[in-house]
Design a protein around this motif. Structure first.
Motif, mmCIF file in Angstrom:
data_model
loop_
_atom_site.group_PDB
_atom_site.id
_atom_site.type_symbol
_atom_site.label_atom_id
_atom_site.label_comp_id
_atom_site.label_asym_id
_atom_site.label_seq_id
_atom_site.Cartn_x
_atom_site.Cartn_y
_atom_site.Cartn_z
ATOM 1 N N GLN A 53 0.879 -1.170 0.000
ATOM 2 C CA GLN A 53 0.000 0.000 0.000
ATOM 3 C C GLN A 53 0.911 1.214 0.000
ATOM 4 O O GLN A 53 1.851 1.289 0.784
ATOM 5 N N THR A 54 0.680 2.169 -0.895
ATOM 6 C CA THR A 54 1.580 3.312 -1.004
ATOM 7 C C THR A 54 0.841 4.612 -0.721
ATOM 8 O O THR A 54 -0.361 4.725 -0.974
ATOM 9 N N PRO A 55 1.555 5.601 -0.208
ATOM 10 C CA PRO A 55 0.926 6.901 0.005
ATOM 11 C C PRO A 55 0.605 7.564 -1.331
ATOM 12 O O PRO A 55 1.271 7.331 -2.334
ATOM 13 N N SER A 56 -0.422 8.383 -1.333
ATOM 14 C CA SER A 56 -0.804 9.085 -2.559
ATOM 15 C C SER A 56 -0.860 10.577 -2.289
ATOM 16 O O SER A 56 -0.690 11.035 -1.158
ATOM 17 N N ARG A 97 1.231 4.941 5.352
ATOM 18 C CA ARG A 97 2.608 4.456 5.280
ATOM 19 C C ARG A 97 2.700 3.378 4.214
ATOM 20 O O ARG A 97 1.749 2.653 3.967
ATOM 21 N N GLU A 98 3.869 3.277 3.607
ATOM 22 C CA GLU A 98 4.077 2.190 2.653
ATOM 23 C C GLU A 98 4.308 0.924 3.458
ATOM 24 O O GLU A 98 5.314 0.796 4.158
ATOM 25 N N TYR A 133 -1.672 0.934 -4.980
ATOM 26 C CA TYR A 133 -0.952 -0.263 -4.548
ATOM 27 C C TYR A 133 0.200 -0.527 -5.511
ATOM 28 O O TYR A 133 0.042 -0.414 -6.730
ATOM 29 N N LEU A 134 1.353 -0.846 -4.952
ATOM 30 C CA LEU A 134 2.532 -1.164 -5.744
ATOM 31 C C LEU A 134 2.753 -2.670 -5.701
ATOM 32 O O LEU A 134 2.833 -3.264 -4.623
ATOM 33 N N VAL A 135 2.839 -3.279 -6.881
ATOM 34 C CA VAL A 135 3.076 -4.712 -6.983
ATOM 35 C C VAL A 135 4.493 -4.912 -7.505
ATOM 36 O O VAL A 135 4.872 -4.367 -8.534
ATOM 37 N N LYS A 139 4.553 -2.635 -10.873
ATOM 38 C CA LYS A 139 3.377 -2.022 -11.478
ATOM 39 C C LYS A 139 2.567 -1.345 -10.375
ATOM 40 O O LYS A 139 2.361 -1.916 -9.305
ATOM 41 N N VAL A 140 2.104 -0.137 -10.664
ATOM 42 C CA VAL A 140 1.266 0.618 -9.733
ATOM 43 C C VAL A 140 -0.184 0.421 -10.145
ATOM 44 O O VAL A 140 -0.534 0.657 -11.308
#
Length: 144
Positions: free
Chosen positions: A71-74, A81-82, A110-112, A140-141
């Motif tokens: 999970q990434t901040p936007s 938090r990431e 989300y970053l994969v 991939k985001v």
């Protein structure tokens, strides 16, 4: 001596060209949400790698090492938090599905990160001399 050297080069080039013409799935790895955005689906996995994964006894730990979902901040919500998203992996005949323990939140990013379908060098990179010394994972985001 010269003829031997020329033959050696021709045999090497022929073997590289045959390796490049293999029956492998040449489509790039596809990473996307499922239709209802509740899971992440990995398709177009290299058949040889998929077969190896299906044959492993302790498949879950290997899959957790190969795939990370973060999970990434936007820009909208910088307080996030990431952090990794816990989930379960399901392997089928042609795809891999990541099901999170908590549902994905609408509006979050989300970053994969995955090491599926990664190759050290392709035949054309070997011929051109463009080898790298490390394996770079695919990223991939995904926006929910």
């Amino acid at each position: 001596m010269f003829k031997y050297f020329v033959r050696l080069i021709l045999v090497g080039c022929a073997s590289l060209s045959f390796a490049g013409c293999s029956d492998a799935n040449n489509k790039p790895l596809s990473i996307d949400f499922s239709a209802d955005s509740s899971k992440i689906v990995f398709t177009h996995i290299d058949p040889r790698g998929l077969l190896e994964l299906q044959g492993l006894k302790n498949r879950d730990s290997v899959l957790n090492d190969l795939i990370s979902v973060l999970q990434t901040p936007s820009e909208k919500d910088s307080l996030i938090r990431e952090e990794p998203i816990p989930g379960q992996m399901t392997l089928s005949d042609s795809s891999l599905v990541f099901s999170p323990l908590q549902p994905f939140v609408k509006g979050r990013t989300y970053l994969v990160i995955t090491h599926l379908n990664i190759q050290f060098a392709k035949p054309e990179e070997i011929v051109k001399g463009k080898l790298s010394y490390s394996i770079k994972p695919q990223q991939k985001v995904l926006n929910r």
